[in-house]
Design an enzyme around this catalytic site. Structure first.
Site, PDB file in Angstrom:
ATOM      1  N   LYS A 136       0.982  -1.323  -0.126  1.00  0.00           N
ATOM      2  CA  LYS A 136       0.143  -0.016   0.197  1.00  0.00           C
ATOM      3  C   LYS A 136       0.981   1.283   0.067  1.00  0.00           C
ATOM      4  O   LYS A 136       1.758   1.321   0.767  1.00  0.00           O
ATOM      5  CB  LYS A 136      -0.937   0.054   1.102  1.00  0.00           C
ATOM      6  CG  LYS A 136      -1.886  -1.070   1.152  1.00  0.00           C
ATOM      7  CD  LYS A 136      -3.068  -0.832   0.052  1.00  0.00           C
ATOM      8  CE  LYS A 136      -4.159  -1.832   0.250  1.00  0.00           C
ATOM      9  NZ  LYS A 136      -5.046  -1.600  -0.901  1.00  0.00           N
ATOM     10  N   LYS A 162     -13.167  -7.734  -7.844  1.00  0.00           N
ATOM     11  CA  LYS A 162     -13.818  -7.911  -6.516  1.00  0.00           C
ATOM     12  C   LYS A 162     -15.314  -8.424  -6.928  1.00  0.00           C
ATOM     13  O   LYS A 162     -16.277  -7.554  -7.341  1.00  0.00           O
ATOM     14  CB  LYS A 162     -13.755  -6.597  -5.604  1.00  0.00           C
ATOM     15  CG  LYS A 162     -12.477  -6.309  -5.175  1.00  0.00           C
ATOM     16  CD  LYS A 162     -12.466  -5.030  -4.568  1.00  0.00           C
ATOM     17  CE  LYS A 162     -10.817  -4.817  -3.780  1.00  0.00           C
ATOM     18  NZ  LYS A 162      -9.981  -4.653  -4.869  1.00  0.00           N
TER      19      LYS A 162
END
Length: 366
Positions: free
Chosen positions: A165, A265
Site C-alpha cells: 500500500k 472484486k
C-alpha cells in the site's frame, strides 16, 4: 425449490494488525460485515456475505446494506434460487445500482444451487482449473520500517505475491519502494497499490524514479481517464481496480488498452453471476486477474475462491485469504491456506457454514 425466508445478520470483523491503512488517510481497525441466509422449502439454506472496506472505498457502506436488502427481499421470496440470472434480473428491476447488496443474495443463491446439485460451486462456474491458488498478502501503509518488517514476515510465511500500500508523499513512496526493492526476490510478484490517490504527473514521476523495480502499479489515479493516460506513459504495467464497476466499463478499458491486469472484486460487480462474465471476458482478452473482494470472513472468501479456482491458471494472477485478516472466524469450512497458497474442499455449494453465535440478527423476511 422456492425461497421461503431471508435473514440478514451483521458482525464486526476486527483486523489482526495494528491498523489497515491505505492512501487518502483511510485507516480502519474493524469492518462491519453483512451475512444473508436464504432458507428454502426443501430445507436447504444458502449463505452470502459482503463487507465494504470502510465507507470511503467503494460505492457502498455497511450501514446502508440492510436498507437495500429490505427492498430486495420481496423480489426474491418465492423465487427459485437456482435460477441465478432470473434472480439477478429481478433485483436489477427493483433497485438501481447497489451491486454490493445484490451480491449478498446472489452468492447465497449460488450456494443453494451447488447444494441442490450436490456439487461445489467451482464445478458450476466452469470446473476446477486452479486447485491450488497463489495468494497475495497486503502490506498496509505505515512507517517504512514497519512495512519492511511486514514484508519479511509474509515472505517467511511463504507468500510470494506482495501488495504494497502506497500513499505517503510521492518522494517518500519512491524512497520506500527503492528500499523494499533491494529485498525483492526473482520469483516474487509485487504490486504497488496507490488506491487512486495520485495525480497523473505524480504517478509518472514515481514510475520513472523506480523503473528498475519490477512492480505493477495498481489504480494510480482516481478517474479512468487519468489512469489511461498513466498507462500510456508509465514504465510499469498498470492494474486497475476502482476504475471498473460494470461490464460496460471493463469493455471500454479493453478497447482503450487501458490496463495490463485487473482486480475483480466479486461484491463490487454484484455477485458471482455478473463476475463470472467479467472473468470470462478478461480471460479471453488475456488480462490476468486478482480475484478477491473488498473484505469479509470465510463466507466471502469461499465465494471468490470458487470463482478463482474455476479460472485458468494463465488468467489468474492471484487471490487472497481475507478471512485470515480478521481476529475472528465467522464460519467453518473456509478455504485452507498454507505456504502462500489456498485451496477449497469438494463439499457442495460454497462449503461453509456460518457460526450464528457470532452473528447479530438484523432482519427477517418471510
Amino acid at each position: 425449490m422456492r425461497i421461503e425466508r431471508m435473514a440478514v445478520y451483521t458482525a464486526n470483523l476486527e483486523y489482526t494488525g495494528k491498523a489497515y491503512a491505505f492512501a487518502g488517510g483511510r485507516s480502519h481497525q474493524g469492518f462491519e460485515t453483512t451475512v444473508v441466509a436464504l432458507s428454502t422449502d426443501t430445507g436447504l439454506e444458502g449463505y452470502g456475505e459482503v463487507c465494504p472496506c470502510g465507507p470511503n472505498y467503494m460505492a457502498a457502506f455497511a450501514e446502508g446494506l440492510p436498507s437495500c436488502l429490505s427492498l430486495l427481499a420481496p423480489e426474491v421470496l418465492g423465487q427459485d434460487p437456482r435460477q441465478v440470472s432470473v434472480i439477478q434480473e429481478r433485483m436489477n428491476q427493483a433497485l438501481t445500482g447497489q451491486a454490493v447488496a445484490k451480491a449478498a443474495i446472489d452468492i447465497a443463491c449460488w450456494d443453494l444451487l451447488g447444494k441442490a446439485c450436490g456439487l461445489p460451486v467451482y464445478t458450476l462456474l466452469g470446473g476446477l482449473q486452479s486447485p491450488s491458488m497463489p495468494l497475495h498478502r497486503i502490506v498496509p501503509l505505515a512507517e517504512p520500517g514497519e512495512m519492511e518488517e511486514s514484508l519479511r514476515r509474509y515472505r517467511a510465511e511463504g507468500f510470494r505475491h506482495i501488495q504494497i500500500k502506497l500513499g505517503h508523499e510521492v518522494e517518500e513512496d519512491i524512497d520506500l519502494v527503492r528500499r523494499l526493492g533491494k529485498l525483492k526476490q526473482p520469483d516474487e510478484l509485487w504490486v504497488g497499490d496507490i488506491n487512486a490517490a495520485w495525480r497523473r504527473d505524480q504517478a509518472l514521476r514515481f514510475s520513472r524514479a523506480i523503473e528498475d523495480v519490477d512492480i505493477y502499479l495498481e489504480q494510480p489515479c482516481r478517474s479512468y481517464e487519468e489512469c489511461l493516460s498513466v498507462r500510456r506513459h508509465a514504465r510499469h504495467p498498470v492494474k486497475l481496480d476502482e476504475a471498473f464497476n460494470t461490464l460496460n466499463e471493463l469493455q471500454r478499458g479493453l478497447r482503450d488498452n487501458a490496463m495490463d491486469a485487473i482486480a475483480l472484486k466479486v461484491s463490487k460487480f454484484g455477485g458471482l453471476t455478473p463476475s463470472r462474465i467479467i472473468r470470462d471476458v478478461c480471460a479471453d482478452a488475456g488480462i490476468p486477474m486478482t480475484i478477491e473482494d473488498a473484505w469479509g470472513s470465510g463466507i466471502a472468501t469461499a465465494a471468490y475462491a470458487h470463482l478463482a479456482a474455476s479460472t485458468s491458471p494463465r488468467a489468474l494472477l492471484n487471490t487472497t485469504d481475507l478471512h485470515n485478516y480478521n481476529t475472528v472466524q465467522l464460519a467453518t469450512g473456509a478455504p485452507e491456506v498454507a505456504d502462500g497458497r489456498m485451496w477449497l474442499s469438494d463439499r457442495p455449494g460454497l462449503g461453509v457454514v456460518p457460526d450464528f453465535t457470532l452473528l447479530s440478527l438484523r432482519d427477517v423476511y418471510e
